[in-house]
Design an enzyme around this catalytic site. Structure first.
Site, mmCIF file in Angstrom:
data_model
loop_
_atom_site.group_PDB
_atom_site.id
_atom_site.type_symbol
_atom_site.label_atom_id
_atom_site.label_comp_id
_atom_site.label_asym_id
_atom_site.label_seq_id
_atom_site.Cartn_x
_atom_site.Cartn_y
_atom_site.Cartn_z
ATOM 1 N N HIS A 226 47.788 115.770 120.153
ATOM 2 C CA HIS A 226 47.598 114.449 120.763
ATOM 3 C C HIS A 226 46.448 113.691 120.114
ATOM 4 O O HIS A 226 45.564 114.267 119.477
ATOM 5 C CB HIS A 226 47.380 114.573 122.271
ATOM 6 C CG HIS A 226 46.109 115.285 122.639
ATOM 7 N ND1 HIS A 226 44.869 114.683 122.551
ATOM 8 C CD2 HIS A 226 45.893 116.535 123.085
ATOM 9 C CE1 HIS A 226 43.942 115.535 122.941
ATOM 10 N NE2 HIS A 226 44.534 116.671 123.260
ATOM 11 N N GLU B 269 47.191 123.077 127.355
ATOM 12 C CA GLU B 269 46.027 123.598 126.644
ATOM 13 C C GLU B 269 45.547 124.888 127.292
ATOM 14 O O GLU B 269 45.856 125.177 128.454
ATOM 15 C CB GLU B 269 44.906 122.533 126.654
ATOM 16 C CG GLU B 269 43.631 122.924 125.944
ATOM 17 C CD GLU B 269 43.788 123.272 124.467
ATOM 18 O OE1 GLU B 269 44.473 124.276 124.153
ATOM 19 O OE2 GLU B 269 43.208 122.567 123.624
#
Length: 188
Positions: free
Chosen positions: A9, A79
């Protein structure tokens, strides 16, 4: 056979300040939006059979700006769960625990390297058969994608410590002579 493209990202306020960000659902910064939009040109010409993304807004917005239509949101692409270290920098953590290394110690109230590795092994098990039908894009986060890259080439999760991954980067996993290899890493 297709390839796996790992897309990290774009920048968030916490990634810019090097704060560990897992469950905190941050938006991209204006720079992060610009970074993500540049991915569109880098991914142009690729035909993706499948696009998976982390459920975090920063990953989904990056996919959108990059021109990727997400087929499935995959919780296994989130994550590394930083637990008590969420929102803290490595320097802050090491002020209290000088020998701490995420790749060997994991995070209190979070995940160990082995837990992250097992989660990303599940992702690889799901997407590897899809490579017969074309490329696969995985949109996610730095530590998790680093572990995924390490696992692809048969390294333990801690092997990801040797694979730096910048915001809005693209890495490509493929094969050479039938063996999994890293074709491109951290391209910006």
């Amino acid at each position: 056979m297709g390839e796996i493209l790992l897309v990290r990202h774009g920048e968030t306020a916490w990634s810019a300040s090097r704060r560990h960000t897992s469950s905190t659902d941050l938006e991209l910064t204006p720079d992060g939006e610009r970074q993500a939009a540049t991915l569109r040109d880098r991914l142009a010409g690729r035909r993706f059979g499948t696009v998976l993304a982390s459920p975090r807004r920063r990953a989904l917005r990056t996919a959108e700006l990059a021109g990727l239509a997400v087929d499935h949101v995959d919780d296994d692409l989130t994550e590394w769960h930083y637990g008590a270290y969420e929102g803290r920098t490595t320097a802050q953590i090491r002020a209290e625990r000088p020998d701490w290394v995420i790749w060997q110690d994991g995070c209190p109230d979070g995940e160990s390297p082995e837990q992250v590795g097992a989660r990303l092994d599940r992702v690889l098990a799901r997407v590897t058969p899809l490579l017969d039908s074309g490329d696969v894009a995985l949109v996610g986060h730095a530590h998790a994608l680093r572990v995924l890259g390490a696992r692809w080439i048969g390294l333990p999760p801690a092997g990801g410590s040797r694979l730096r991954l910048d915001t809005a980067s693209v890495s490509i996993l493929g094969h050479e002579h039938g063996r999994p290899v890293i074709l491109t890493w951290n391209a910006r």
